[in-house]
Design a protein around this motif. Sequence first.
Motif, mmCIF file in Angstrom:
data_model
loop_
_atom_site.group_PDB
_atom_site.id
_atom_site.type_symbol
_atom_site.label_atom_id
_atom_site.label_comp_id
_atom_site.label_asym_id
_atom_site.label_seq_id
_atom_site.Cartn_x
_atom_site.Cartn_y
_atom_site.Cartn_z
ATOM 1 N N THR A 1 0.845 -1.194 0.000
ATOM 2 C CA THR A 1 0.000 0.000 0.000
ATOM 3 C C THR A 1 0.882 1.247 0.000
ATOM 4 O OG1 THR A 1 -0.115 0.072 2.405
ATOM 5 C CG2 THR A 1 -1.821 -1.183 1.284
ATOM 6 N N ASP A 2 0.306 2.354 -0.449
ATOM 7 C CA ASP A 2 1.050 3.615 -0.417
ATOM 8 C C ASP A 2 0.889 4.261 0.955
ATOM 9 O OD1 ASP A 2 -1.529 4.549 -0.504
ATOM 10 O OD2 ASP A 2 -1.311 5.681 -2.349
ATOM 11 N N LEU A 3 1.427 5.473 1.102
ATOM 12 C CA LEU A 3 1.402 6.151 2.402
ATOM 13 C C LEU A 3 -0.005 6.511 2.861
ATOM 14 C CD1 LEU A 3 4.507 8.456 2.005
ATOM 15 C CD2 LEU A 3 4.308 6.404 3.370
ATOM 16 N N ASN B 1 -3.802 3.330 0.303
ATOM 17 C CA ASN B 1 -4.406 2.805 -0.915
ATOM 18 C C ASN B 1 -3.641 1.563 -1.365
ATOM 19 O OD1 ASN B 1 -6.120 5.053 -0.958
ATOM 20 N ND2 ASN B 1 -4.601 6.240 -2.062
ATOM 21 N N ILE C 1 -1.861 -0.867 -3.671
ATOM 22 C CA ILE C 1 -1.170 -0.736 -4.944
ATOM 23 C C ILE C 1 -1.083 -2.092 -5.642
ATOM 24 C CG2 ILE C 1 0.958 0.017 -6.077
ATOM 25 C CD1 ILE C 1 -0.521 2.282 -4.694
ATOM 26 N N LEU D 1 5.544 0.186 -9.824
ATOM 27 C CA LEU D 1 5.877 0.800 -8.545
ATOM 28 C C LEU D 1 6.974 1.836 -8.736
ATOM 29 C CD1 LEU D 1 4.179 -0.525 -6.403
ATOM 30 C CD2 LEU D 1 6.212 -1.461 -5.393
ATOM 31 N N TYR E 1 6.698 2.722 0.829
ATOM 32 C CA TYR E 1 5.439 1.993 0.801
ATOM 33 C C TYR E 1 5.316 1.194 2.088
ATOM 34 C CZ TYR E 1 5.377 3.095 -4.174
ATOM 35 O OH TYR E 1 5.362 3.759 -5.366
#
Length: 169
Positions: free
Chosen positions: A116-118, A121, A123, A146, A151
């Motif tokens: 997931t991103d910061l 969400n 990914i 990516l 992450y």
Amino acid sequence: MKTTAVKIALKSRLAYLIVMLVFGCFSVFAQKIDTNKIWLKPKVKVASRIPVIRGSVQPYRPSYNVLSSSNAGGESNREKSAKTLTILKIYPNPVVEQLNINLRLEKETNVSIKITDLLGNEIVTLSNEKMPAGEHTKTYNMPSKLNAGIYFLRIVAGGEPLIKRISVL
């Protein structure tokens, strides 16, 4: 005689003006000192390090009772408190092409591994499979979509999430 009287009158007026200027009676020419702002000791500003929360925020209360001793043997408490998932190692970090995850499962369970991103969400989903109990080493190739950055690796085993930070180069 008149000239000496005029000279004395001028001198006395000049002396009066000088005295008035020196003692600050004429505010146009002299600046008065504001005595309210002169302090012998500096005021100590009291600052609290505890932030004040305004609003109706409910305090956190755990759903279990720590002090309860309903079980005589205490065996089921140990089974409930034992973690299903233990991550031993995530390497290399920072990740370039491959990511290796060394984990231990206490019982057979469904394991989901996501990046997931910061903002949280999702990914990429790297894995979503049922794994037996024991120690496992998984190797994943990093997807090309990516971008370089920070992450989170979210691993969920048996409803128990574990989140680790990874850097992608």
